[in-house]
Design a protein around this motif. Structure first.
Motif, PDB file in Angstrom:
ATOM      1  N   GLY A 583       0.810  -1.218   0.000  1.00  0.00           N
ATOM      2  CA  GLY A 583       0.000   0.000   0.000  1.00  0.00           C
ATOM      3  C   GLY A 583       0.835   1.257   0.000  1.00  0.00           C
ATOM      4  O   GLY A 583       0.314   2.370   0.131  1.00  0.00           O
ATOM      5  N   LYS A 584       2.145   1.109  -0.131  1.00  0.00           N
ATOM      6  CA  LYS A 584       3.031   2.279  -0.118  1.00  0.00           C
ATOM      7  C   LYS A 584       3.272   2.760  -1.551  1.00  0.00           C
ATOM      8  O   LYS A 584       3.179   1.975  -2.482  1.00  0.00           O
ATOM      9  CB  LYS A 584       4.378   1.905   0.513  1.00  0.00           C
ATOM     10  N   PRO A 585       3.639   4.038  -1.692  1.00  0.00           N
ATOM     11  CA  PRO A 585       3.949   4.548  -3.034  1.00  0.00           C
ATOM     12  C   PRO A 585       5.173   3.840  -3.622  1.00  0.00           C
ATOM     13  O   PRO A 585       6.073   3.436  -2.889  1.00  0.00           O
ATOM     14  CB  PRO A 585       4.272   6.031  -2.801  1.00  0.00           C
ATOM     15  N   MET A 586       5.187   3.691  -4.915  1.00  0.00           N
ATOM     16  CA  MET A 586       6.344   3.080  -5.582  1.00  0.00           C
ATOM     17  C   MET A 586       6.320   3.475  -7.054  1.00  0.00           C
ATOM     18  O   MET A 586       5.259   3.614  -7.652  1.00  0.00           O
ATOM     19  CB  MET A 586       6.298   1.551  -5.445  1.00  0.00           C
ATOM     20  N   ASP A 587       7.486   3.720  -7.599  1.00  0.00           N
ATOM     21  CA  ASP A 587       7.649   3.840  -9.042  1.00  0.00           C
ATOM     22  C   ASP A 587       9.059   3.370  -9.386  1.00  0.00           C
ATOM     23  O   ASP A 587       9.812   2.954  -8.498  1.00  0.00           O
ATOM     24  CB  ASP A 587       7.375   5.272  -9.551  1.00  0.00           C
ATOM     25  N   LYS A 588       9.403   3.461 -10.660  1.00  0.00           N
ATOM     26  CA  LYS A 588      10.679   2.884 -11.089  1.00  0.00           C
ATOM     27  C   LYS A 588      11.874   3.615 -10.465  1.00  0.00           C
ATOM     28  O   LYS A 588      12.925   3.018 -10.253  1.00  0.00           O
ATOM     29  CB  LYS A 588      10.761   2.886 -12.618  1.00  0.00           C
ATOM     30  N   LYS A 589      11.724   4.896 -10.171  1.00  0.00           N
ATOM     31  CA  LYS A 589      12.821   5.640  -9.541  1.00  0.00           C
ATOM     32  C   LYS A 589      12.921   5.315  -8.060  1.00  0.00           C
ATOM     33  O   LYS A 589      14.019   5.199  -7.508  1.00  0.00           O
ATOM     34  CB  LYS A 589      12.606   7.145  -9.731  1.00  0.00           C
ATOM     35  N   LEU A 590      11.767   5.174  -7.415  1.00  0.00           N
ATOM     36  CA  LEU A 590      11.796   4.854  -5.981  1.00  0.00           C
ATOM     37  C   LEU A 590      12.414   3.487  -5.721  1.00  0.00           C
ATOM     38  O   LEU A 590      13.064   3.263  -4.688  1.00  0.00           O
ATOM     39  CB  LEU A 590      10.377   4.890  -5.396  1.00  0.00           C
ATOM     40  N   MET A 591      12.212   2.566  -6.655  1.00  0.00           N
ATOM     41  CA  MET A 591      12.859   1.240  -6.514  1.00  0.00           C
ATOM     42  C   MET A 591      14.366   1.413  -6.366  1.00  0.00           C
ATOM     43  O   MET A 591      15.004   0.829  -5.501  1.00  0.00           O
ATOM     44  CB  MET A 591      12.607   0.367  -7.756  1.00  0.00           C
ATOM     45  N   ILE A 592      14.926   2.229  -7.268  1.00  0.00           N
ATOM     46  CA  ILE A 592      16.378   2.421  -7.263  1.00  0.00           C
ATOM     47  C   ILE A 592      16.803   3.150  -5.989  1.00  0.00           C
ATOM     48  O   ILE A 592      17.849   2.841  -5.403  1.00  0.00           O
ATOM     49  CB  ILE A 592      16.818   3.199  -8.528  1.00  0.00           C
ATOM     50  N   SER A 593      15.989   4.097  -5.544  1.00  0.00           N
ATOM     51  CA  SER A 593      16.321   4.822  -4.310  1.00  0.00           C
ATOM     52  C   SER A 593      16.373   3.880  -3.107  1.00  0.00           C
ATOM     53  O   SER A 593      17.261   3.973  -2.266  1.00  0.00           O
ATOM     54  CB  SER A 593      15.289   5.914  -4.028  1.00  0.00           C
ATOM     55  N   GLN A 594      15.375   2.987  -3.021  1.00  0.00           N
ATOM     56  CA  GLN A 594      15.382   2.016  -1.911  1.00  0.00           C
ATOM     57  C   GLN A 594      16.682   1.217  -1.923  1.00  0.00           C
ATOM     58  O   GLN A 594      17.328   1.023  -0.901  1.00  0.00           O
ATOM     59  CB  GLN A 594      14.205   1.043  -2.056  1.00  0.00           C
ATOM     60  N   SER A 595      17.051   0.746  -3.117  1.00  0.00           N
ATOM     61  CA  SER A 595      18.253  -0.083  -3.232  1.00  0.00           C
ATOM     62  C   SER A 595      19.511   0.707  -2.928  1.00  0.00           C
ATOM     63  O   SER A 595      20.434   0.198  -2.289  1.00  0.00           O
ATOM     64  CB  SER A 595      18.364  -0.659  -4.646  1.00  0.00           C
TER      65      SER A 595
END
Lengths: 713, 128
Positions: A583-595
């Protein structure tokens, strides 16, 4: 089977509660020195900065160890974590555990991504991670009862610790009944892990059709050695309540629909793409051989006519077909193939009928082509004994390849190997070496220390040339290379050698992008790829996912997308299922930020343990170019062409030694330029230290992290 | 031996009564039928399981079994809702509904055939 008399050493009762949007918000801590068992809270900060999976493992381990901790110090930990997406039964490849520990091979954190049922069942038993610290005074097993809410430590009088035996026996012992075997999973290692560093852990899943415990490996870096050093014979989990909604996803419909979409893609496409359902990753064998990428004779060559003996169709004949071979429920890619009713010709299980998991590509190449064993059945037997004894097939293959090359050069001989003849392709010697590792005796104890220690020993004991040892010993940071030739792909040289834990291809596999398709010609292009792909692939380890369903099956129209190498539709699937579960926000850039946050944390962790420096990112020359004259001459047209076209030197009139030296200088310089570009792209100094500004910009500026970094700036 | 719902789309008038009967029998509500009637420009299609058993071999928990009559059944207590069966079905006759975790399919009970006004669906038994 008679039930063993086990003494209960410790018991911890905990409240069972449902998973909430992918998280339990607590981790399990077990101290084997004191038999303390407790629950630790997962804070908002942990989720925000470390996400889960490998992130939680590293965070817990950072606070458990000291700067000076060695692999066999009691405070070293084995952490096993699962990630918020782990355990969903809808999207293929969603059952992975991530194991970390301070490695006996490298002295820095190693991380392994492993299948089997242990991870999802432990998560649904109530835990986001398991942290094991200390050393038990006697042999133990740890049992997590996710049905009743107990964690117990028992004595372990079990005679057999080899995984194919102990996994099956513990499943039988801890399951409620025979029809419930599928609800129990075991983590174990084997007798070799008592003695050698190139060891692994096995994570089981009960195969209902075959009626055997299948084994998936947390292979790299010596996890099994640490496990056995702590006197753990096994960890067992039981969980019986699995359903499609156990993760309590916020949007189950999207999760289910996204999963069915990929199931259908696999149904339609696998038989014309990678054939994972028929052959698993061993489908790569002839492809790698065709492209001169299959390791042969200790990575000396990438192609050999004899390698056709290990082609995928040869393994297909051995793998039982038409089985749902997923290592977690809902994985329709079904790549974990098995050889049924295999009868070993050597060792303590000679004449038994056993089920062998694999061989996967890495094993087929490492225990096959790289040591010139071209009979698939020999590879299967090496695979079987490596797994059950708790030996990493990759490190074993690369270590034996190094031994065989040293034997060819006369650095080793029968006198020095205890009578074993390490002529290329001698499967009998390779098998006997494995049995020696399991018995803790002979030359097996030397080889089992890994390539880095063998290099030093052969110089010291046998007067080997240190430069040659450095050039042909295929390790970096202390970890053995996995099984691809990187000589003709500068980007892959970086992909291997810049990988944080050591040269494993799970950060980046760029050979086709770079060498075959020439899609990343400049240093900046390569640096961008060596930023994006390691970050993207790190994300799988944060979530509890497998990499294979990302690009070992592709949508029909993938080639016509802007960035086919990224498989954009599948990246979007991951965005969709992350949002659907958490239920949290996510997009292709946020994926990379998490990593990026966790990746840089791991980098600083390596620095804290005394590595992570530029000098640790140097490959052996065998990974970069031809070390020997015969190697150069075997591809003389290619190398002479490089001198002419890339170096700007006319090779006519030069002897081979001069040409080799000129090529070496060029290639080593190219590698250093690549490192400069990659460090810059990653926000690191030329010495490979993350800058304070970069750490602040990505949100990984925790005081304990900055304190370590400041020592290096 | 294979018992299944044989379809005769050329006789179907798309009254959708069969769907209503099926859904109400198993789910006590509309919209979750194991038989689906589709009207398109080429005519009418009737989609129901032909008991080919392709789904059975992909089920990881052996929640799908075949009766002595050759009918594929879902054991809901074993199903873990991965829907690999739904994707593996060559005729798209294994269904999933967001409100219902276990997937569902025609089990050749024949309830729908009794309500069909044109005889477009019949239970038959093939001896194979």
């Amino acid at each position: 089977m008679n039930k063993l008399e086990r003494k209960l050493l410790a018991e911890f009762k905990y409240d069972l509660k449902p998973v909430d949007k992918g998280y339990n918000r607590r981790t399990l801590y077990i101290n084997l020195d004191t038999y303390e068992i407790k629950s630790k809270p997962v804070t908002d900060m942990m989720i925000d900065k470390f996400v889960g999976g490998k992130g939680f493992d590293l965070y817990l381990m950072w606070h458990g160890v000291k700067d000076s901790t060695q692999w066999n110090d009691p405070e070293n930990e084995i952490c096993i974590s699962f990630g918020p997406l782990c355990g969903n039964t809808n999207y293929p490849g969603s059952g992975k555990s991530i194991v970390t520990t301070i490695s006996p091979l490298t002295g820095i954190p190693v991380d392994c991504n492993v299948g089997g049922h242990f991870g999802p069942y432990s998560k649904f038993s109530g835990w986001d991670a398991i942290e094991v610290q200390g050393k038990a005074a006697e042999e133990v097993i740890v049992h997590i009862d996710g049905d009743e809410g107990y964690v117990r430590i028992y004595t372990a009088p079990d005679q057999e610790i080899n995984s194919h035996i102990i996994a099956e026996r513990l499943i039988q012992e801890f399951a409620d009944s025979e029809d419930k075997y599928q609800n129990v999973s075991v983590v174990s290692s084997g007798t070799a892990a008592d003695h050698v560093n190139i060891s692994c852990l096995n994570f089981s899943f009960w195969d209902k059709r075959r009626k055997v415990a299948r084994l998936k490996q947390a292979g790299r870096g010596g996890t099994g050695r640490v496990f056995r050093d702590k006197k753990v014979k096994a960890m067992v989990v039981k969980y019986s309540g699995l359903a499609g909604d156990t993760n309590n996803a916020v949007d189950l419909d999207t999760l289910q629909q996204t999963g069915i979409k990929l199931h259908k893609e696999i149904e339609k496409g696998d038989s014309s793409q990678c054939h994972m359902r028929e052959i698993g990753t061993a489908h790569l064998m002839e492809i790698m051989n065709d492209y001169d990428l299959l390791p042969i004779r200790n990575f000396k060559y990438g192609q050999m006519p004899e390698a056709i003996g290990l082609a995928s169709w040869e393994f297909k004949k051995l793998f039982t077909q038409g089985m749902p071979d997923g290592c977690w429920f809902g994985c329709s890619l079904s790549c974990c193939k098995a050889v049924d009713d295999f009868v070993p010709r050597s060792g303590p299980y000679q004449g038994h009928k056993v089920c062998v998991d694999g061989p996967e590509y890495e094993t087929a190449a490492g225990c096959g082509s790289n040591i010139c064993i071209f009979d698939p059945k020999d590879v299967v037997e090496l695979n079987f004994y490596c797994d059950t004894y708790g030996i990493d097939t990759i490190s074993f293959g690369t270590s034996v390849a190094f031994v065989m090359e040293c034997y060819e050069y006369g650095i080793l001989n029968k006198e020095r190997t205890g009578g074993l003849d390490f002529t290329w392709g001698n499967a009998d010697a390779a098998l006997e070496l494995i049995h020696q590792m399991a018995r803790g005796e002979g030359f097996g104890m030397i080889v089992g220390q890994g390539v880095r220690k063998m290099k030093a020993l052969f110089v010291e004991l046998y007067g080997a040339d240190p430069k040659l040892m450095h050039d042909i010993g295929m390790e970096a940071k202390g970890l053995e290379y996995s099984q691809y030739l990187s000589k003709e792909s500068l980007a892959q040289q970086g992909g291997y050698t810049l990988a944080l834990k050591g040269p494993q291809h799970d950060e980046a596999w760029l050979i086709f992008m770079d060498m075959v398709n020439n899609l990343i010609p400049t240093f900046e292009d390569k640096a961008e790829a060596l930023h994006y792909f390691p970050m993207f692939r790190t994300w799988f380890g944060l979530q509890g996912l497998c990499k294979l369903p990302w690009n070992d099956i592709e949508p029909d129209d993938n080639a016509s997308t802007d960035e086919p190498a990224k498989v954009p539709e599948h990246v979007q699937n991951y965005v969709d299922i992350y949002k659907a579960i958490t239920g949290k926000p996510m997009d292709k850039k946020l994926m990379i930020s998490q990593s990026e946050r966790v990746y840089n944390f791991q980098k600083v962790f390596c620095m804290r343990m005394g590595k992570g420096r530029r000098i640790d990112d140097i490959p052996p020359y065998r990974a970069v170019g031809p070390v020997t004259e015969e190697e150069y001459l075997s591809r003389i047209e290619r190398y002479d062409g490089h001198l002419r076209d890339k170096v700007g030197i006319d090779p006519s009139g030069m002897n081979t030694a001069q040409k080799m030296q000129a090529l070496r200088e060029y290639r080593e310089n190219q590698y250093q330029q690549l490192v400069d570009s990659v460090y810059k792209r990653k926000g690191w100094t030329p010495e490979g230290v993350p800058t304070l500004e970069h750490l602040s910009s990505i949100g990984m500026d925790l005081p304990e992290v900055l304190e370590v970094v400041k020592r290096y700036l | 031996m294979k018992k299944y719902l044989k379809t005769f789309p050329e006789l179907c008038i798309a009254c959708h009564t069969c769907e209503s009967v099926c859904s109400n029998l198993y789910f006590k509500q509309e919209g979750k039928s194991c038989i689906v009637i589709t009207e398109n420009t080429d005519g009418i299609e009737i989609n129901a399981c032909n008991q080919c058993q392709a789904c059975v071999k992909v089920c990881p928990t052996q929640a799908l079994s075949v009766t002595p009559q050759g009918v594929v059944m879902v054991n809901k207590s074993l199903c873990i809702h991965c829907y690999m069966c739904v994707a593996a079905c060559p005729t798209q006759s294994f269904f999933r509904h967001a409100e219902n975790l276990p997937p569902f399919k025609c089990i050749a009970c024949g309830a729908c055939t009794k309500s069909c006004p044109t005889g477009a669906i019949k239970i038959v038994q093939d001896k194979e």
